[in-house]
Design a protein around this motif. Sequence first.
Motif, short mmCIF file in Angstrom:
data_model
loop_
_atom_site.label_atom_id
_atom_site.label_comp_id
_atom_site.label_asym_id
_atom_site.label_seq_id
_atom_site.Cartn_x
_atom_site.Cartn_y
_atom_site.Cartn_z
N THR A 155 -15.89 -24.78 7.97
CA THR A 155 -16.38 -23.38 7.21
C THR A 155 -16.26 -22.80 6.34
OG1 THR A 155 -15.63 -23.53 9.18
CG2 THR A 155 -17.48 -21.82 8.34
N GLU A 233 -33.39 -8.75 17.24
CA GLU A 233 -32.79 -10.01 16.41
C GLU A 233 -34.29 -10.33 16.46
OE1 GLU A 233 -29.87 -11.19 19.56
OE2 GLU A 233 -30.71 -11.13 20.93
N THR A 270 -24.10 -29.91 16.36
CA THR A 270 -22.12 -29.36 16.76
C THR A 270 -22.59 -28.81 15.47
OG1 THR A 270 -21.43 -30.89 16.73
CG2 THR A 270 -20.15 -29.01 16.62
N LYS A 273 -24.67 -25.63 15.70
CA LYS A 273 -24.18 -24.97 16.97
C LYS A 273 -23.07 -23.63 15.64
CE LYS A 273 -21.98 -23.31 20.49
NZ LYS A 273 -21.56 -23.66 22.45
N ASN A 274 -22.34 -24.03 14.61
CA ASN A 274 -21.30 -23.42 13.82
C ASN A 274 -22.21 -23.14 13.14
OD1 ASN A 274 -19.24 -25.10 15.03
ND2 ASN A 274 -18.91 -26.55 13.39
N ILE A 276 -24.90 -21.56 13.47
CA ILE A 276 -25.68 -20.29 13.49
C ILE A 276 -24.65 -19.48 13.85
CG2 ILE A 276 -26.84 -19.43 15.38
CD1 ILE A 276 -28.47 -21.54 13.55
N VAL A 277 -22.76 -19.73 14.85
CA VAL A 277 -22.47 -19.32 15.01
C VAL A 277 -21.72 -17.99 13.73
CG1 VAL A 277 -19.80 -18.87 15.93
CG2 VAL A 277 -21.86 -20.50 17.49
N GLN A 278 -22.26 -18.67 12.90
CA GLN A 278 -21.58 -18.07 11.66
C GLN A 278 -22.37 -17.08 11.08
OE1 GLN A 278 -21.32 -20.99 8.35
NE2 GLN A 278 -19.59 -19.57 7.36
N HIS A 279 -23.88 -17.43 11.23
CA HIS A 279 -24.35 -16.33 10.96
C HIS A 279 -24.41 -15.23 12.43
CE1 HIS A 279 -26.64 -18.83 8.40
NE2 HIS A 279 -26.78 -18.13 7.39
N HIS A 280 -23.54 -15.30 13.42
CA HIS A 280 -23.68 -13.90 14.20
C HIS A 280 -25.19 -14.44 15.85
CE1 HIS A 280 -19.91 -12.22 13.08
NE2 HIS A 280 -20.46 -12.71 12.11
N THR A 282 -27.14 -17.46 18.22
CA THR A 282 -26.90 -18.30 19.44
C THR A 282 -27.68 -18.83 19.30
OG1 THR A 282 -28.33 -16.74 20.98
CG2 THR A 282 -26.08 -16.73 21.23
N SER A 284 -29.84 -22.18 22.29
CA SER A 284 -29.29 -22.80 23.82
C SER A 284 -30.55 -23.80 23.63
CB SER A 284 -29.99 -22.20 24.48
OG SER A 284 -31.17 -21.28 24.18
#
Length: 308
Positions: A155, A233, A270, A273-274, A276-280, A282, A284
Amino acid sequence: MPIFLDGHNMKDLSLEDLEKVVNLPKDGFGITHLEIFHNKHEDRLYCVLEAPNEEAVWKHHESLGLKCEFVTKIQQIKTEKNIKAEKLAILGELASDLSHDLRNPVSIIQNTVDLMNIKYKGKLNSDMLEAFSRINRSVARMNMLITGVLDFARTQPLIIEKYSISDIIRSSLDGIPVQDNIKIMMPENDISLKCDKAKLEVVFYNLFTNAIQSIGEKTPGEILIRLAKKEDEIQIDIQNSGPAIPDDLLSKIFEPLFTTKEHGTGLGLTSCKNIIVQHHGTISVRNNPVTFTILLPKDIAKITPTVS
Ligand SMILES: Nc1ncnc2c1ncn2[C@@H]1O[C@H](COP(=O)(O)OP(=O)(O)OP(=O)(O)O)[C@@H](O)[C@H]1O
Ligand SMILES: [Mg+2]
């Protein structure tokens, strides 16, 4: 290195003290703690550790003034989960080394093509121009794949600036060959957002590639992109007209290495997702029609004050 399990009475030691001890860099006895458990009353402790031999474990505890009740050599029984975790760790390292090493030759190809374009400007026939542009597109794709793997394997910090989401979508689409049977419907509106452009391009690249592969070449299809502002958001929907994802697979598709394709790596979603999660945010998915929904905070700087 062999693995041992030891047990302690924790009378003289608080959990806090213990955390300090077990996270010390390797001591003179070559001990590395792997897992630590305590019982409900927090008075007994069990450690799984790597050590050169049993004697080293006893000596390590002696040196800390801790009494061990037992030390026993153990062997791990491989479960499906830890075999997968091991495979992933090895794959991650290999992929990261390989991607890193590919960067140089790929940029040499890119520079050579750029130089030839300058040298032969105006002298190239349309076939040659098309050949050069094919090489350019392929090099751009290789760069994007390399970045994707590097993003997945380690990351890297986000490089945040304000960008137009439509621009990011357009530039990710530039690197993807879209067959004539597919119509891409861009959003009518646009939203500016503080984000990492290169990383979001990887996300869109993967989602569009999946959508195009799912629609296939035989029947006409469409990919519809929607942008919406919510209270805190922004929402990005990427919908495609391809077949539904079987219900039992919906919860698996973001897992690393999950693929239903003969030549897929199962790392695309994957990575998405990583990132997007790093950007805080989600990501789906739902069916009828297949739609991937990304939610990203309007102001990432508010959540992570260190980014600007
Ligand atoms: N838009 C989609 N429609 C239907 N199924 C999808 C869609 N996107 C993903 N999937 C399913 O999720 C799986 C995982 O997708 P992911 O992008 O992670 O890997 P992949 O596409 O199989 O391989 P790679 O991305 O390396 O080419 C796919 O194999 C496919 O079964
Ligand atoms: Mg994919």
